[in-house]
Design a protein around this motif. Structure first.
Motif, PDB file in Angstrom:
ATOM      1  N   PHE A 151       0.855  -1.185   0.000  1.00 60.46           N
ATOM      2  CA  PHE A 151       0.000   0.000   0.000  1.00 60.46           C
ATOM      3  C   PHE A 151       0.894   1.239   0.000  1.00 60.46           C
ATOM      4  O   PHE A 151       2.122   1.141   0.172  1.00 60.46           O
ATOM      5  CB  PHE A 151      -0.954   0.002   1.208  1.00 60.46           C
ATOM      6  N   ARG A 194      -7.786   7.198   5.229  1.00 62.57           N
ATOM      7  CA  ARG A 194      -7.955   6.430   3.993  1.00 62.57           C
ATOM      8  C   ARG A 194      -9.296   6.802   3.378  1.00 62.57           C
ATOM      9  O   ARG A 194     -10.332   6.704   4.027  1.00 62.57           O
ATOM     10  CB  ARG A 194      -7.913   4.919   4.269  1.00 62.57           C
ATOM     11  N   ASP A 195      -9.263   7.258   2.163  1.00 64.15           N
ATOM     12  CA  ASP A 195     -10.473   7.674   1.442  1.00 64.15           C
ATOM     13  C   ASP A 195     -11.275   8.706   2.233  1.00 64.15           C
ATOM     14  O   ASP A 195     -12.509   8.680   2.278  1.00 64.15           O
ATOM     15  CB  ASP A 195     -11.371   6.464   1.139  1.00 64.15           C
ATOM     16  N   ILE A 251      -6.165  -3.519   4.696  1.00 66.28           N
ATOM     17  CA  ILE A 251      -5.598  -2.552   3.762  1.00 66.28           C
ATOM     18  C   ILE A 251      -5.354  -3.265   2.434  1.00 66.28           C
ATOM     19  O   ILE A 251      -4.599  -4.232   2.364  1.00 66.28           O
ATOM     20  CB  ILE A 251      -4.281  -1.960   4.301  1.00 66.28           C
ATOM     21  N   LYS A 252      -6.006  -2.776   1.385  1.00 65.13           N
ATOM     22  CA  LYS A 252      -5.939  -3.445   0.081  1.00 65.13           C
ATOM     23  C   LYS A 252      -4.824  -2.858  -0.788  1.00 65.13           C
ATOM     24  O   LYS A 252      -4.321  -1.761  -0.526  1.00 65.13           O
ATOM     25  CB  LYS A 252      -7.286  -3.311  -0.629  1.00 65.13           C
ATOM     26  N   ASP A 288      -4.262   1.002  -1.819  1.00 64.77           N
ATOM     27  CA  ASP A 288      -4.818   1.952  -0.842  1.00 64.77           C
ATOM     28  C   ASP A 288      -3.797   3.045  -0.531  1.00 64.77           C
ATOM     29  O   ASP A 288      -2.603   2.780  -0.404  1.00 64.77           O
ATOM     30  CB  ASP A 288      -5.200   1.231   0.455  1.00 64.77           C
ATOM     31  N   ARG A 289      -4.286   4.277  -0.393  1.00 60.33           N
ATOM     32  CA  ARG A 289      -3.412   5.417  -0.109  1.00 60.33           C
ATOM     33  C   ARG A 289      -3.731   5.936   1.295  1.00 60.33           C
ATOM     34  O   ARG A 289      -4.860   6.359   1.557  1.00 60.33           O
ATOM     35  CB  ARG A 289      -3.609   6.526  -1.148  1.00 60.33           C
TER      36      ARG A 289
END
Length: 557
Positions: A29, A75-76, A89-90, A93-94
């Motif tokens: 990530f 995240r998002d 956490i994929k 992902d940022r």
């Protein structure tokens, strides 16, 4: 086919690696500090997001500079918890890392669920979102108001877990939402979910916390965990079965039994030496006391006594000063007539009951000077007794009063179970460890038949979490209320007052945790009550004096 010991080790390691990869596949990530450039992070070990980030020297350096602040990971646009399992956490992902002013030192989550993040697959995890601003008439739901800068927080949970447990473990919500009847209202559908509900159907949903009414929250019911198609239930938890592993399992079981049989032949030659060097370190060294400390406690123990009603033991107590003794208010509450200001039964205190054949040494209670019975208030459960002074009394403990310590060893001296005088050295349970003790007792009482309900332990957890008392694990149960509690410096710091008793599956009486009222808090409330009594008598005297002057004036005129 025969596997040698070294081959068995390699086989076990390979099976372990296969299971590990299934539970935690390697993933990557992106992360950045504030609004700077992103950095790539590859995670190959089960743990939390914060633990994964700490593998980066750059993050570790930033974290060290901000160790007094609270870590916020975005995240998002949503704030996720630093102890979020990294498996959620994929790839791609940022994450944006920020630090805000902390309202308190961040606490590590406790309990059995935390360890599950290391041995549960992502399919057993649920993620839902909560708005940082509550509904109508709710002033504050976030523990740290700085988090209101973010519109939502993300909360993770395990399938089969209740909403309340997930929100408590998250640690970012204010404790007030667990004390009233709050619910989650779905942002899209307005459907309400009570905190006692399972989390299984909440994945990816967004909720607002609203106040249903001002009543106490309803009791939580036990929830059953759902089994995945490839899972089986064990007494400990749900365990994954490795696909196509039956043959390997049979080989391992056969080789393991053979290996153990070979080891057993060595036991007779080793056992003698093992026993020579065997040492049990089950208790903390904080419970060890210097000899001079124990000698001093033995002297002070003379001031501890047994409170009897009509000759039958009903509690413990200790001499405070002169011929005035302290005990708990609940020890004598049932036999005190408030209207007549006297006891309905004979009350006595025995300071020398140290062996079963002792019958002398009884001191009658002449008067209940004052008392208070507000057990949920620190220092609110006490009674001051005036004793007859027809015999020599031990020294009072008033001059030995001290502040209660936050941790370490203590000693309780009293008459548990109505027996002879005893002393129990034990350890303080700090406030941050109380829930761990409750959870340990809950786990120890799990079995095919549950003799103690889950709601009992939940009630204990709620109660001890908000008590501002001294807590510890002791063997002092019935008839020990009122016993003095001493610290390692032989100061009397508290009055032993109660515990949370239950009966285990084998019929044994146990207590989850015990508590004591701080003695300084009791003394403060005693002084206030005595001062009010004096003021009342002064006011009465002034009124009588004014009445006398007025009467004299009327007679002369």
């Amino acid at each position: 086919m025969t596997i040698k010991p070294e081959g068995l080790t390699l086989l076990l390691f390979s099976v372990f690696q296969r299971e590990k990869n299934m539970l935690h596949p390697t993933h990557s990530f992106l992360w950045r500090w504030n609004e700077k450039d992103f950095n790539n992070m590859t995670c190959n070990k089960a743990g939390t997001v914060e633990e994964s980030l700490k593998n980066s020297p750059k993050f570790a350096k930033t974290a060290e500079k901000n160790k007094e602040k609270e870590l916020v990971i975005i995240r998002d646009g949503k704030a996720i918890s630093p102890h979020l399992p990294c498996t959620l956490i994929k790839k791609g992902d940022r994450l944006t890392v920020k630090y805000v002013k902390a309202v308190e030192r961040p606490k590590k989550p406790i309990g059995a669920y935390v360890s599950l993040c290391r041995n549960k697959p992502p399919s057993n995890l649920v993620m839902f979102h909560v708005l940082t601003k509550g509904g109508k008439n709710i002033v504050r739901i976030m523990k740290n108001s700085a988090l209101r800068a973010f519109q939502e927080i993300s909360v993770y949970a395990y399938k089969g877990e209740r909403v309340k447990a997930a929100l408590k473990r998250d640690g970012r919500l204010h404790s007030s939402i667990f004390k009233k009847n709050f619910v989650l209202s779905n942002k899209s559908t307005s459907v309400k979910t009570e905190l006692s509900n399972p989390v299984d159907e909440l994945n990816d949903e967004t909720f607002q916390i609203i106040l249903l009414d001002k009543s106490d929250p309803p009791p939580s019911l036990p929830v059953k965990q759902k089994l995945e198609p490839n899972q089986e239930m064990t007494p400990r938890n749900l365990v994954l079965e490795i696909p196509n592993s039956k043959r390997t399992q049979n080989q391992l079981c056969f080789q393991f039994e053979k290996f153990v049989k070979g080891i057993k032949t060595l036991v007779p030659t080793l056992s003698h030496f093992q026993n020579l060097f065997r040492v049990d370190f089950g208790q903390s060294t904080q419970m060890c006391s210097e000899v001079r400390t124990m000698k001093r406690l033995m002297c002070l123990s003379d001031s501890a006594g047994q409170v009897r009603i009509n000759g039958q033991p009903n509690g413990s107590g200790f001499l405070l000063f002169g011929n005035y003794a302290f005990t708990n208010g609940h020890v004598v509450k049932d036999i005190y007539d408030k209207q007549r200001s006297q006891f309905n039964e004979k009350v006595s205190v025995h300071f020398s009951y140290e062996s079963v054949d002792q019958t002398e040494g009884a001191l009658d209670v002449l008067e209940l000077v004052c008392f208070e019975l507000k057990p949920d208030v620190p220092g609110g459960d006490w009674a001051l007794l005036k004793l007859s002074a027809h015999q020599r009394l031990p020294p009072g403990l008033l001059e030995h009063i001290g502040f209660p310590p936050k941790d370490g060893g203590i000693c309780i001296i009293g008459h548990p179970e109505g027996g002879v005088k005893k002393i129990d050295p034990c350890l303080i349970v700090p406030s941050q460890n109380r829930l761990q003790v409750v959870e340990r007792h809950y786990r120890e009482n799990q079995g095919p038949v549950q003799f103690v309900t889950r709601s009992f332990f939940e009630g204990v957890a709620t109660s001890v979490d908000r008590k501002s008392f001294l807590t510890y694990e002791s063997c002092f149960y019935y008839a020990s209320s009122g016993s003095p509690v001493f610290d390692k410096h032989c100061n009397v710091v508290a009055m032993h007052s109660g515990g949370y008793i239950y009966r285990s599956a084998n019929g044994e009486t146990k207590s989850v945790i015990e508590f004591a009222h701080p003695l300084l808090a009791i003394m403060e409330r005693l002084i206030i009550q005595m001062t009010l009594k004096v003021l009342w008598f002064v006011k009465l005297f002034i009124c009588l004096e004014n009445f006398h002057i007025l009467s004299s004036y009327n007679q002369t005129s």
